[in-house]
Scaffold this motif. Sequence first.
Motif, PDB file in Angstrom:
ATOM      1  N   PHE A  85       3.316  -0.462   3.755  1.00  0.00           N
ATOM      2  CA  PHE A  85       2.785  -0.233   2.401  1.00  0.00           C
ATOM      3  C   PHE A  85       1.335  -0.658   2.272  1.00  0.00           C
ATOM      4  O   PHE A  85       0.622  -0.215   1.376  1.00  0.00           O
ATOM      5  CB  PHE A  85       3.671  -0.927   1.354  1.00  0.00           C
ATOM      6  CG  PHE A  85       3.161  -2.237   0.838  1.00  0.00           C
ATOM      7  CD1 PHE A  85       3.369  -3.418   1.533  1.00  0.00           C
ATOM      8  CD2 PHE A  85       2.472  -2.286  -0.357  1.00  0.00           C
ATOM      9  CE1 PHE A  85       2.890  -4.624   1.041  1.00  0.00           C
ATOM     10  CE2 PHE A  85       1.989  -3.493  -0.860  1.00  0.00           C
ATOM     11  CZ  PHE A  85       2.196  -4.657  -0.161  1.00  0.00           C
ATOM     12  N   LYS A  86       0.872  -1.508   3.193  1.00  0.00           N
ATOM     13  CA  LYS A  86      -0.513  -1.968   3.113  1.00  0.00           C
ATOM     14  C   LYS A  86      -1.516  -0.828   3.275  1.00  0.00           C
ATOM     15  O   LYS A  86      -2.685  -0.957   2.911  1.00  0.00           O
ATOM     16  CB  LYS A  86      -0.742  -3.064   4.139  1.00  0.00           C
ATOM     17  CG  LYS A  86       0.071  -4.301   3.771  1.00  0.00           C
ATOM     18  CD  LYS A  86      -0.144  -5.469   4.675  1.00  0.00           C
ATOM     19  CE  LYS A  86       0.526  -6.712   4.110  1.00  0.00           C
ATOM     20  NZ  LYS A  86       2.002  -6.633   4.127  1.00  0.00           N
ATOM     21  N   ASP A 117       1.340  -6.373  10.446  1.00  0.00           N
ATOM     22  CA  ASP A 117       1.106  -5.154   9.664  1.00  0.00           C
ATOM     23  C   ASP A 117      -0.322  -5.016   9.137  1.00  0.00           C
ATOM     24  O   ASP A 117      -0.918  -3.950   9.185  1.00  0.00           O
ATOM     25  CB  ASP A 117       2.065  -5.100   8.462  1.00  0.00           C
ATOM     26  CG  ASP A 117       3.471  -4.731   8.880  1.00  0.00           C
ATOM     27  OD1 ASP A 117       3.644  -4.242  10.013  1.00  0.00           O
ATOM     28  OD2 ASP A 117       4.394  -4.926   8.065  1.00  0.00           O
ATOM     29  N   PRO A 138       9.996  -6.399  -2.722  1.00  0.00           N
ATOM     30  CA  PRO A 138      10.085  -7.359  -1.612  1.00  0.00           C
ATOM     31  C   PRO A 138       8.757  -8.108  -1.490  1.00  0.00           C
ATOM     32  O   PRO A 138       7.719  -7.502  -1.271  1.00  0.00           O
ATOM     33  CB  PRO A 138      10.347  -6.489  -0.380  1.00  0.00           C
ATOM     34  CG  PRO A 138       9.874  -5.114  -0.746  1.00  0.00           C
ATOM     35  CD  PRO A 138       9.934  -5.006  -2.244  1.00  0.00           C
ATOM     36  N   THR A 139       8.792  -9.421  -1.633  1.00  0.00           N
ATOM     37  CA  THR A 139       7.565 -10.170  -1.914  1.00  0.00           C
ATOM     38  C   THR A 139       7.221 -11.201  -0.846  1.00  0.00           C
ATOM     39  O   THR A 139       8.094 -11.898  -0.338  1.00  0.00           O
ATOM     40  CB  THR A 139       7.708 -10.864  -3.283  1.00  0.00           C
ATOM     41  OG1 THR A 139       7.859  -9.858  -4.291  1.00  0.00           O
ATOM     42  CG2 THR A 139       6.490 -11.699  -3.620  1.00  0.00           C
ATOM     43  N   GLY A 140       5.916 -11.275  -0.526  1.00  0.00           N
ATOM     44  CA  GLY A 140       5.411 -12.292   0.393  1.00  0.00           C
ATOM     45  C   GLY A 140       4.266 -13.031  -0.268  1.00  0.00           C
ATOM     46  O   GLY A 140       4.409 -14.108  -0.828  1.00  0.00           O
ATOM     47  N   ASN A 141       3.102 -12.401  -0.247  1.00  0.00           N
ATOM     48  CA  ASN A 141       1.896 -13.017  -0.799  1.00  0.00           C
ATOM     49  C   ASN A 141       1.738 -12.758  -2.296  1.00  0.00           C
ATOM     50  O   ASN A 141       0.725 -13.101  -2.880  1.00  0.00           O
ATOM     51  CB  ASN A 141       0.677 -12.482  -0.038  1.00  0.00           C
ATOM     52  CG  ASN A 141      -0.328 -13.573   0.247  1.00  0.00           C
ATOM     53  OD1 ASN A 141      -0.122 -14.722  -0.102  1.00  0.00           O
ATOM     54  ND2 ASN A 141      -1.427 -13.206   0.855  1.00  0.00           N
ATOM     55  N   PHE A 142       2.704 -12.098  -2.916  1.00  0.00           N
ATOM     56  CA  PHE A 142       2.748 -11.846  -4.355  1.00  0.00           C
ATOM     57  C   PHE A 142       1.724 -10.800  -4.813  1.00  0.00           C
ATOM     58  O   PHE A 142       1.434 -10.658  -5.998  1.00  0.00           O
ATOM     59  CB  PHE A 142       2.531 -13.150  -5.152  1.00  0.00           C
ATOM     60  CG  PHE A 142       3.286 -13.189  -6.464  1.00  0.00           C
ATOM     61  CD1 PHE A 142       4.640 -13.419  -6.497  1.00  0.00           C
ATOM     62  CD2 PHE A 142       2.621 -12.974  -7.671  1.00  0.00           C
ATOM     63  CE1 PHE A 142       5.331 -13.445  -7.702  1.00  0.00           C
ATOM     64  CE2 PHE A 142       3.309 -13.005  -8.884  1.00  0.00           C
ATOM     65  CZ  PHE A 142       4.664 -13.243  -8.896  1.00  0.00           C
ATOM     66  N   GLY A 143       1.164 -10.022  -3.866  1.00  0.00           N
ATOM     67  CA  GLY A 143       0.195  -9.004  -4.260  1.00  0.00           C
ATOM     68  C   GLY A 143       0.865  -7.771  -4.840  1.00  0.00           C
ATOM     69  O   GLY A 143       0.476  -7.265  -5.903  1.00  0.00           O
ATOM     70  N   ASP A 144       1.888  -7.302  -4.137  1.00  0.00           N
ATOM     71  CA  ASP A 144       2.579  -6.088  -4.547  1.00  0.00           C
ATOM     72  C   ASP A 144       3.175  -6.256  -5.957  1.00  0.00           C
ATOM     73  O   ASP A 144       2.956  -5.428  -6.855  1.00  0.00           O
ATOM     74  CB  ASP A 144       3.693  -5.816  -3.518  1.00  0.00           C
ATOM     75  CG  ASP A 144       4.184  -4.385  -3.560  1.00  0.00           C
ATOM     76  OD1 ASP A 144       3.710  -3.611  -4.398  1.00  0.00           O
ATOM     77  OD2 ASP A 144       5.068  -4.049  -2.741  1.00  0.00           O
ATOM     78  N   SER A 196       7.040  -9.812   7.479  1.00  0.00           N
ATOM     79  CA  SER A 196       5.880  -9.699   6.598  1.00  0.00           C
ATOM     80  C   SER A 196       6.070 -10.474   5.295  1.00  0.00           C
ATOM     81  O   SER A 196       5.159 -10.564   4.484  1.00  0.00           O
ATOM     82  CB  SER A 196       5.586  -8.233   6.286  1.00  0.00           C
ATOM     83  OG  SER A 196       5.326  -7.537   7.478  1.00  0.00           O
ATOM     84  N   MET A 197       7.282 -11.023   5.109  1.00  0.00           N
ATOM     85  CA  MET A 197       7.529 -11.853   3.934  1.00  0.00           C
ATOM     86  C   MET A 197       7.759 -13.309   4.321  1.00  0.00           C
ATOM     87  O   MET A 197       8.171 -14.111   3.486  1.00  0.00           O
ATOM     88  CB  MET A 197       8.754 -11.319   3.170  1.00  0.00           C
ATOM     89  CG  MET A 197       8.513  -9.949   2.572  1.00  0.00           C
ATOM     90  SD  MET A 197      10.039  -9.013   2.393  1.00  0.00           S
ATOM     91  CE  MET A 197      10.864 -10.017   1.177  1.00  0.00           C
ATOM     92  N   HIS A 211      12.561  -5.160   5.146  1.00  0.00           N
ATOM     93  CA  HIS A 211      11.965  -5.664   3.895  1.00  0.00           C
ATOM     94  C   HIS A 211      12.572  -4.952   2.689  1.00  0.00           C
ATOM     95  O   HIS A 211      12.893  -5.566   1.678  1.00  0.00           O
ATOM     96  CB  HIS A 211      10.447  -5.485   3.927  1.00  0.00           C
ATOM     97  CG  HIS A 211       9.807  -6.114   5.129  1.00  0.00           C
ATOM     98  ND1 HIS A 211       9.891  -5.550   6.381  1.00  0.00           N
ATOM     99  CD2 HIS A 211       9.124  -7.270   5.276  1.00  0.00           C
ATOM    100  CE1 HIS A 211       9.261  -6.338   7.244  1.00  0.00           C
ATOM    101  NE2 HIS A 211       8.786  -7.388   6.599  1.00  0.00           N
ATOM    102  N   THR A 247       8.755  -0.884   1.601  1.00  0.00           N
ATOM    103  CA  THR A 247       7.422  -1.243   2.073  1.00  0.00           C
ATOM    104  C   THR A 247       7.130  -0.926   3.535  1.00  0.00           C
ATOM    105  O   THR A 247       6.007  -1.100   3.980  1.00  0.00           O
ATOM    106  CB  THR A 247       7.179  -2.750   1.845  1.00  0.00           C
ATOM    107  OG1 THR A 247       8.311  -3.471   2.324  1.00  0.00           O
ATOM    108  CG2 THR A 247       6.975  -3.051   0.375  1.00  0.00           C
ATOM    109  N   ALA A 248       8.130  -0.493   4.313  1.00  0.00           N
ATOM    110  CA  ALA A 248       7.831  -0.167   5.712  1.00  0.00           C
ATOM    111  C   ALA A 248       8.814   0.873   6.229  1.00  0.00           C
ATOM    112  O   ALA A 248       9.937   0.992   5.735  1.00  0.00           O
ATOM    113  CB  ALA A 248       7.885  -1.412   6.597  1.00  0.00           C
TER     114      ALA A 248
HETATM  115  C1  LIG Z   1       2.907  -7.345   3.270  1.00  0.00           C
HETATM  116  C2  LIG Z   1       4.297  -6.838   3.177  1.00  0.00           C
HETATM  117  C3  LIG Z   1       5.181  -7.239   2.153  1.00  0.00           C
HETATM  118  C4  LIG Z   1       4.811  -8.287   1.125  1.00  0.00           C
HETATM  119  O1  LIG Z   1       3.848  -7.858   0.195  1.00  0.00           O
HETATM  120  P1  LIG Z   1       3.009  -8.935  -0.644  1.00  0.00           P
HETATM  121  O2  LIG Z   1       1.998  -8.155  -1.390  1.00  0.00           O
HETATM  122  O3  LIG Z   1       2.406  -9.849   0.378  1.00  0.00           O
HETATM  123  O4  LIG Z   1       3.971  -9.649  -1.535  1.00  0.00           O
HETATM  124  C5  LIG Z   1       6.452  -6.686   2.120  1.00  0.00           C
HETATM  125  N1  LIG Z   1       6.844  -5.789   3.054  1.00  0.00           N
HETATM  126  C6  LIG Z   1       6.031  -5.369   4.048  1.00  0.00           C
HETATM  127  C7  LIG Z   1       6.545  -4.400   5.055  1.00  0.00           C
HETATM  128  C8  LIG Z   1       4.729  -5.870   4.148  1.00  0.00           C
HETATM  129  O5  LIG Z   1       3.933  -5.470   5.172  1.00  0.00           O
END
Ligand SMILES: *Cc1c(COP(=O)(O)O)cnc(C)c1O
Length: 497
Positions: free
Chosen positions: A109-110, A143, A263-269, A318-319, A396, A422-423
């Motif tokens: 998704f990036k 990613d 699905p959240t990691g850095n909270f950007g999405d 990625s999370m 994810h 997201t992937a």
């Molecule tokens: C980066 C990523 C996320 C998390 O997104 P954030 O914006 O960091 O919360 C989730 N899934 C995939 C596949 C990613 O590459």
Amino acid sequence: MDYQSTRDPSLRASSAEAVLNGLAPDGGLYTMASLRDIALDWRSVLELDTRGMATEILSALLPSFTKDEMRVLVEKAYEGKFETDELTPTVRVGGDTVLELFRGPTSAFKDVALSMLPRLMTAAREKCGVTDEILILTATSGDTGKAAMEGFCDVPGTKIIVFYPDGGVSAVQKAQMATQAGKNVCVCAVRGNFDDAQTGVKNVFSAVSSGKLLDGKGVRLSSANSINIGRLAPQVVYYFRAYANLVNEGGILPGDKVDFVVPTGNFGDILAGWFAKELGLPVGKLVCASNANNVLTEFLKTGRYDKNRPFYKTVSPSMDILVSSNLERLLYLLSQDAALVARLMGELSRDGVYQIPEELLEKLHGIFWQGFCDDEGTKNAIGMVWREYGYLCDTHTAVAWDVAQQYKAENPEHAPVVILSTASPYKFPAAVLEGLGHSAKGDEFDVMERLHNETGVPVPKNLTGLRERKVRHRDVIDREMMLDYVLEKASQKEWWK
Ligand SMILES: *Cc1c(COP(=O)(O)O)cnc(C)c1O
């Protein structure tokens, strides 16, 4: 001067400067004071195609750029890069809608944001009268690096160096990066883990700026990670896309609420989803889905952020993150209190923990719901979704799927649900194949092929033939050498003939 630091409102910048600098000088993130004053007619945005939406939304969020300028940047950014014209299609799966964000050049998704960021950055460079070449430094766990290189590949006025942990990325991710084409790209493995690479990059930034090591050399450093507002803003668009698709399919009427599970990691999405809501889109609940690294689940429930906990390496790597940087923007925008944000972020870096005030927590509860899913639940969800609906999702997305089911079970009055995907499942083929109940031993490329044979789901073009593609990048260095490596690269006019 529409932007300011989340930690100090007197540190102001235009949106172009915010994109160019990435981070505010006090370590805060660049934010608008409020999103409520932005003039955007969300109903008319829904009538547009995705690029039209992007033009309207991005010029509203980044007012340094006129609408006409933005239209050109958007066209250049996305031209021929995604599998579909609408960039981020939606699919019905069971009773829910899946928003596919992985149809771009690197199948993550990036790509949505990292296709746009290089255009914004070079246009910002021109607007700010900067003539230096921009050298992007990025540390990646897999990613981001590939998506950033694909985005910056052969963009005039830019170069990019990506550092990844030697032995710390999947075989597919490594092959994606090592075979990257382009005259202005460079990939280097660092002996150590992801944190070593990330800390190394931060150290290069501070050494270069405090020692003025690149002054007068015609080069300036910048970053492509998600603290940059130029990476966040393009993600707002697909919330509008998904909503418009639901309206067009007759599932909802304009004005009806829609819930989004992210699905959240850095909270950007997920923060981009809240931006969409602030811009007027009728977003119901934003559901924050985490894996076993469930620091956000606890925070959204209790208001206590505590990163002092075990770090798990999961099948949704990625999370795997304990400090979600973009949360800082949300805390500022909801509290309007930069002193509070500065204090909380100070506590986070000193003690690894902070507690937000009760009234702020109440606001969060009105906006978000939260849940998490461990590796076993992730694989179970992949198997279940495939057997029940014939839909193959990545790890994810499976986390989000599982949390979506928890959310619906506990909130019977929920609105229609959109799950962000997201992937591509082929980026994480081993865990996905195991989710389908098969062994995934052996070479990752063979596993990819077995997954294809098992399901018949097409492998994305950028991943087929990856094994045969020519390796262009072989550098491996110790982390102590990162600064020397960057300085040497910065002094070379041409990296590739
Ligand atoms: C980066 C990523 C996320 C998390 O997104 P954030 O914006 O960091 O919360 C989730 N899934 C995939 C596949 C990613 O590459």
